[in-house]
Design a protein around this motif. Structure first.
Motif, mmCIF file in Angstrom:
data_model
loop_
_atom_site.group_PDB
_atom_site.id
_atom_site.type_symbol
_atom_site.label_atom_id
_atom_site.label_comp_id
_atom_site.label_asym_id
_atom_site.label_seq_id
_atom_site.Cartn_x
_atom_site.Cartn_y
_atom_site.Cartn_z
ATOM 1 N N SER A 48 -1.594 -27.879 15.098
ATOM 2 C CA SER A 48 -0.940 -27.931 16.401
ATOM 3 C C SER A 48 0.447 -28.555 16.226
ATOM 4 N N ASN A 49 0.722 -29.698 16.872
ATOM 5 C CA ASN A 49 2.008 -30.350 16.652
ATOM 6 C C ASN A 49 2.147 -30.784 15.190
ATOM 7 N N GLY A 50 1.014 -31.153 14.579
ATOM 8 C CA GLY A 50 1.041 -31.450 13.146
ATOM 9 C C GLY A 50 1.345 -30.216 12.324
ATOM 10 N N GLY A 51 1.018 -29.031 12.864
ATOM 11 C CA GLY A 51 1.384 -27.783 12.198
ATOM 12 C C GLY A 51 2.879 -27.569 12.201
ATOM 13 N N LEU A 52 3.534 -27.980 13.297
ATOM 14 C CA LEU A 52 4.998 -27.916 13.333
ATOM 15 C C LEU A 52 5.590 -28.864 12.302
ATOM 16 N N LEU A 53 4.974 -30.043 12.181
ATOM 17 C CA LEU A 53 5.458 -31.013 11.195
ATOM 18 C C LEU A 53 5.357 -30.447 9.781
ATOM 19 N N VAL A 54 4.184 -29.958 9.390
ATOM 20 C CA VAL A 54 4.051 -29.465 8.012
ATOM 21 C C VAL A 54 4.794 -28.144 7.826
ATOM 22 N N GLY A 55 4.979 -27.379 8.913
ATOM 23 C CA GLY A 55 5.806 -26.176 8.821
ATOM 24 C C GLY A 55 7.240 -26.529 8.484
ATOM 25 N N ASN A 56 7.746 -27.588 9.106
ATOM 26 C CA ASN A 56 9.090 -28.044 8.773
ATOM 27 C C ASN A 56 9.134 -28.652 7.382
ATOM 28 N N ALA A 57 8.083 -29.354 7.015
ATOM 29 C CA ALA A 57 8.026 -29.902 5.659
ATOM 30 C C ALA A 57 8.110 -28.778 4.625
ATOM 31 N N LEU A 58 7.458 -27.669 4.937
ATOM 32 C CA LEU A 58 7.473 -26.522 4.028
ATOM 33 C C LEU A 58 8.877 -25.966 3.842
ATOM 34 N N VAL A 59 9.602 -25.772 4.937
ATOM 35 C CA VAL A 59 10.907 -25.102 4.831
ATOM 36 C C VAL A 59 12.065 -26.058 4.590
ATOM 37 N N GLN A 60 11.910 -27.323 5.008
ATOM 38 C CA GLN A 60 13.005 -28.282 4.817
ATOM 39 C C GLN A 60 12.960 -28.978 3.468
ATOM 40 N N ARG A 61 11.745 -29.294 3.000
ATOM 41 C CA ARG A 61 11.606 -30.027 1.736
ATOM 42 C C ARG A 61 10.523 -29.402 0.853
ATOM 43 N N PRO A 62 10.653 -28.140 0.516
ATOM 44 C CA PRO A 62 9.597 -27.460 -0.251
ATOM 45 C C PRO A 62 9.336 -28.076 -1.617
ATOM 46 N N GLU A 63 10.322 -28.762 -2.160
ATOM 47 C CA GLU A 63 10.165 -29.339 -3.494
ATOM 48 C C GLU A 63 9.246 -30.549 -3.522
ATOM 49 N N LEU A 64 8.875 -31.068 -2.344
ATOM 50 C CA LEU A 64 8.050 -32.279 -2.292
ATOM 51 C C LEU A 64 6.555 -32.024 -2.401
ATOM 52 N N TRP A 65 6.112 -30.784 -2.184
ATOM 53 C CA TRP A 65 4.682 -30.544 -1.980
ATOM 54 C C TRP A 65 4.066 -29.652 -3.042
ATOM 55 N N GLY A 66 2.817 -29.940 -3.348
ATOM 56 C CA GLY A 66 2.060 -29.072 -4.237
ATOM 57 C C GLY A 66 1.377 -27.959 -3.474
ATOM 58 N N ALA A 67 1.048 -28.194 -2.187
ATOM 59 C CA ALA A 67 0.381 -27.196 -1.359
ATOM 60 C C ALA A 67 0.474 -27.619 0.101
ATOM 61 N N VAL A 68 0.412 -26.628 1.003
ATOM 62 C CA VAL A 68 0.525 -26.877 2.439
ATOM 63 C C VAL A 68 -0.549 -26.075 3.167
ATOM 64 N N VAL A 69 -1.272 -26.713 4.110
ATOM 65 C CA VAL A 69 -2.170 -26.011 5.028
ATOM 66 C C VAL A 69 -1.633 -26.252 6.439
ATOM 67 N N CYS A 70 -1.246 -25.177 7.096
ATOM 68 C CA CYS A 70 -0.578 -25.236 8.394
ATOM 69 C C CYS A 70 -1.475 -24.537 9.421
ATOM 70 N N SER A 71 -2.120 -25.326 10.296
ATOM 71 C CA SER A 71 -3.168 -24.798 11.178
ATOM 72 C C SER A 71 -2.724 -24.746 12.642
ATOM 73 N N VAL A 72 -3.087 -23.655 13.306
ATOM 74 C CA VAL A 72 -2.746 -23.405 14.719
ATOM 75 C C VAL A 72 -1.396 -24.024 15.084
ATOM 76 N N PRO A 73 -0.351 -23.624 14.385
ATOM 77 C CA PRO A 73 0.916 -24.343 14.490
ATOM 78 C C PRO A 73 1.866 -23.793 15.552
#
Length: 203
Positions: A48-73
């Motif tokens: 939900s709102n956390g999906g927006l957060l990790v969605g932005n994490a994915l596109v803004q700082r992709p180099e920081l993460w090993g994997a992303v699960v973005c649910s009902v975002p």
């Protein structure tokens, strides 16, 4: 963060929303700096709102993460306010039909996908029958990722039987990629196991 009171929440509304995302990135960077984990072993998950957060994490700082699960975002901040319950969140984010779009576009993940960027493995999940966050957000996002040449690392699950939150009957099915026709829990585990046993989850 509720223990910090209303002022803490209000400090990251509308044009200041980026503060919430920057705080999240700072936590991730500290985990790596302290030796708790390595970037390639750090996974994040939000709904939900956390999906927006990790969605932005994915596109803004992709180099920081090993994997992303973005649910009902929430992912398309240009149209969120005309989809299901979106209008009720305008006090939080702003009105994209006004000058607010000048800052909203900066944290609209759908509009920030860059074909030249290498993104970590990501799983988008949603529910056909969700009555608050429209499944179009996840559908459009994975379509854009696929069109940008990210098909090898972008996965999608849509539960056609579940309700709010994308859960519900296990009869739900995978769309977009027929190779992924396995239960949702197995998909989430596979993405998070890819390189990321250490996970930060937001709801």
């Amino acid at each position: 963060g509720g223990e910090f009171g209303p002022a803490w929440h209000q400090a990251a509304l509308k044009a200041n929303r980026q503060r919430a995302y920057d705080d999240f990135y700072a936590v991730a960077e500290q985990l790596v700096a302290d030796g708790v984990t390595k970037r390639e072993r750090l996974g994040i998950r939000g709904g939900s709102n956390g999906g927006l957060l990790v969605g932005n994490a994915l596109v803004q700082r992709p180099e920081l993460w090993g994997a992303v699960v973005c649910s009902v975002p929430l992912l398309d901040m240009r149209r969120y306010h005309i989809l299901l319950a979106g209008a009720s969140w305008m006090a939080e984010y702003g009105d994209p039909d006004t000058a607010d779009w000048s800052y909203l576009q900066a944290y609209s993940p759908y509009h920030r996908v860059d074909p030249s960027v290498a993104y970590p493995p990501v799983l988008f999940t949603t529910s056909t029958k969700d009555d608050r966050v429209h499944p179009a957000h996840a559908r459009k996002m994975v379509k854009r990722m696929l069109e940008s040449g990210k098909g090898e690392t972008s996965h999608y699950y849509e539960n056609i039987e579940g309700t709010r939150g994308g859960r519900g009957q296990q009869a739900g099915r995978i769309h977009v990629d027929p190779r992924l026709q396995v239960p949702l829990e197995h998909l989430e585990q596979a993405v998070m196991r890819s390189k990321a046993p250490v996970a930060v989850a937001l709801r």
